[in-house]
Design an enzyme around this catalytic site. Structure first.
Site, PDB file in Angstrom:
ATOM      1  N   ILE A 132     -31.235 -56.489 -69.302  1.00  0.00           N
ATOM      2  CA  ILE A 132     -30.939 -57.652 -68.323  1.00  0.00           C
ATOM      3  C   ILE A 132     -32.138 -57.940 -67.335  1.00  0.00           C
ATOM      4  O   ILE A 132     -32.473 -58.934 -67.249  1.00  0.00           O
ATOM      5  CB  ILE A 132     -29.453 -57.208 -67.509  1.00  0.00           C
ATOM      6  N   LEU A 133     -32.494 -56.932 -66.581  1.00  0.00           N
ATOM      7  CA  LEU A 133     -33.543 -57.028 -65.517  1.00  0.00           C
ATOM      8  C   LEU A 133     -34.795 -57.432 -66.128  1.00  0.00           C
ATOM      9  O   LEU A 133     -35.415 -58.682 -65.783  1.00  0.00           O
ATOM     10  CB  LEU A 133     -33.667 -55.832 -64.827  1.00  0.00           C
ATOM     11  N   LYS A 173      -8.690 -44.578 -82.877  1.00  0.00           N
ATOM     12  CA  LYS A 173      -9.107 -43.494 -82.234  1.00  0.00           C
ATOM     13  C   LYS A 173      -9.896 -42.574 -83.308  1.00  0.00           C
ATOM     14  O   LYS A 173      -9.003 -42.141 -84.253  1.00  0.00           O
ATOM     15  CB  LYS A 173      -7.882 -42.792 -81.468  1.00  0.00           C
ATOM     16  N   ASP A 195     -27.920 -47.697 -71.064  1.00  0.00           N
ATOM     17  CA  ASP A 195     -29.100 -47.952 -71.977  1.00  0.00           C
ATOM     18  C   ASP A 195     -28.938 -48.070 -73.365  1.00  0.00           C
ATOM     19  O   ASP A 195     -29.413 -48.984 -73.987  1.00  0.00           O
ATOM     20  CB  ASP A 195     -30.031 -46.989 -71.806  1.00  0.00           C
ATOM     21  N   PHE A 216     -33.237 -52.571 -59.305  1.00  0.00           N
ATOM     22  CA  PHE A 216     -32.682 -51.327 -58.826  1.00  0.00           C
ATOM     23  C   PHE A 216     -33.256 -50.241 -59.751  1.00  0.00           C
ATOM     24  O   PHE A 216     -33.257 -50.282 -60.838  1.00  0.00           O
ATOM     25  CB  PHE A 216     -31.235 -51.181 -58.469  1.00  0.00           C
ATOM     26  N   ASN A 229     -21.278 -44.217 -66.595  1.00  0.00           N
ATOM     27  CA  ASN A 229     -22.044 -43.282 -65.679  1.00  0.00           C
ATOM     28  C   ASN A 229     -21.200 -43.362 -64.502  1.00  0.00           C
ATOM     29  O   ASN A 229     -20.206 -43.787 -64.248  1.00  0.00           O
ATOM     30  CB  ASN A 229     -23.435 -43.821 -65.275  1.00  0.00           C
TER      31      ASN A 229
END
Length: 397
Positions: free
Chosen positions: A305-306, A286, A276, A323, A208
């Site tokens: 994790i949170l 590749k 996610d 967050f 991201n």
């Protein structure tokens, strides 16, 4: 926190000198005594009258002032304080310090002192990045001189980059840490930061736009308050903070393992933008184009994790801060996330493309706690970090 401490504040000549007035106010709020030294160049930006009014004492300006020498000679002045702070520390002042020059009161005090010194550099980005300044900085660090900042941001000259003086609260935190008076001294805090990279094959990955700037700023602010910081970071765009334990990871699974290995801690701040999902069976070669069409990718959820840390029965941190980066219905989604994950606080922000926040220099957050939602004004990410660190310190006190 600084009650009874004596700070000798040298104000150099730069546009950032205006921040020194707020710095004086912040120091005196905390009980510190401030003796000001104003350089000739500094007088071009702030007046001796304004500095004297805020400190409540006279301003020292001249090396060869007979009255000052009779009252308190420059040698005594350089050694009577608990800490010498130079804010702003200009390229010129840093060069004088690095080379032992002493041709005015400020440089003479810095050469004659046996007291610890803290610099808050401030200058144009090109001046900061110049090899001469970098050599001088390395020399000063080698001499045991501490520094806070500079931060990256817009310059008064219209350029952008590192060179902005640290904000007054950041400098106060660094002073407290330097004097062993930081409110987080003895606390161990985990901070996760940056994106994670989930491999598709050896050369491609899912990620991201997180730069890691906010998490890095938070780790730096917590360390400045005296905390022992364990900094678990994905592949961020910004350099990691100094003075913290750095654990570099790539994937969400690696970040999960590093976070659990860091426990127990007094607080966990989970600022990382964790992917996610990951690709199931990522190849070791590749992927190539094929006449059979597009490759089929299968996804699986990454560890949360949170939620995992928040809901632990053993070694759960007393304070867990998550967050929530949202693009719509920010408050509703973030409030629901706090309840769903089981964390204590959520720092929510709107990262929709029009805000410029994801990967940008500023942030506009809402702090959601059990008591409700507190909207903060848009500000630089370093200022957000300093404010959050202060809140954490108050919570853990």
């Amino acid at each position: 926190m600084l009650s009874g401490k004596h700070i000798l504040l040298i104000i150099g000549g730069g546009i950032a000198a205006y921040k020194s007035l707020d710095l004086i106010r912040r120091l005196r709020e905390r009980g510190a005594r401030v003796t000001p030294v104003l350089t000739r160049a500094g007088e071009e930006f702030v007046t001796p009258l304004s500095v004297s009014a805020l400190t409540g004492v006279k301003v020292f300006r001249d090396l060869f002032d007979l009255g000052d020498e009779a009252e308190m000679g420059h040698i005594q002045l350089s050694r009577a304080a608990d800490l010498l702070v130079v804010a702003p520390a200009t390229a010129d002042l840093m060069a004088k310090m690095a080379h032992g020059a002493a041709n005015d009161l400020a440089s003479t005090l810095l050469l004659a002192t046996d007291t610890p010194v803290l610099l808050a550099p401030a200058m144009n980005v090109r001046m900061w990045q110049h090899p001469a300044t970098q050599r001088n900085m390395a020399t000063l660090r080698g001499d045991g001189i501490a520094m806070v900042g500079p931060n990256a941001g817009d310059m008064a000259c219209g350029e952008f980059g590192p060179g902005r003086m640290a904000e007054p609260l950041e400098i106060v935190a660094a002073i407290e840490a330097r004097l062993g008076a930081g409110p987080l001294k003895g606390k161990r805090i985990l901070v996760t930061s940056g994106p994670t990279h989930e491999p598709i094959d050896p050369v491609r990955y899912i990620a991201n736009r997180s730069s890691g700037a906010q998490g890095t700023a938070i780790a730096r602010a917590l360390a400045a308050l005296g905390a022992e910081v364990v900094f678990v970071t994905g592949p961020a765009d910004v350099p990691p903070p100094e003075g913290v334990q750095i654990i570099a990871v790539q994937t969400a699974q690696e970040m999960m393992q590093a976070a659990e290995a860091a426990l127990p801690v007094d607080a966990g701040v989970f600022a990382a933008a964790v992917a996610d999902w990951h690709v199931v069976g990522a190849g070791d070669r590749k992927l190539k184009k094929s006449k059979d069409g597009l490759p089929a990718l299968s996804f699986a959820e990454n560890p949360d994790i949170l939620k995992t840390i928040s809901q632990r029965t053993e070694h759960r941190p007393p304070l867990v801060v998550g967050f929530a980066a949202e693009t719509n219905d920010v408050l509703a989604h973030a409030t629901a996330k706090r309840a769903r994950k089981g964390c204590d606080w959520i720092v929510a922000n709107d990262v929709s493309p029009g805000t410029g926040i994801m990967g940008g220099r500023e942030n506009a957050v809402t702090l959601i706690t059990e008591a409700g939602a507190e909207e903060w004004p848009r500000m630089g990410k370093d200022a957000v970090a300093a404010r959050l660190a202060d809140r954490i310190a108050a919570e853990l006190a």
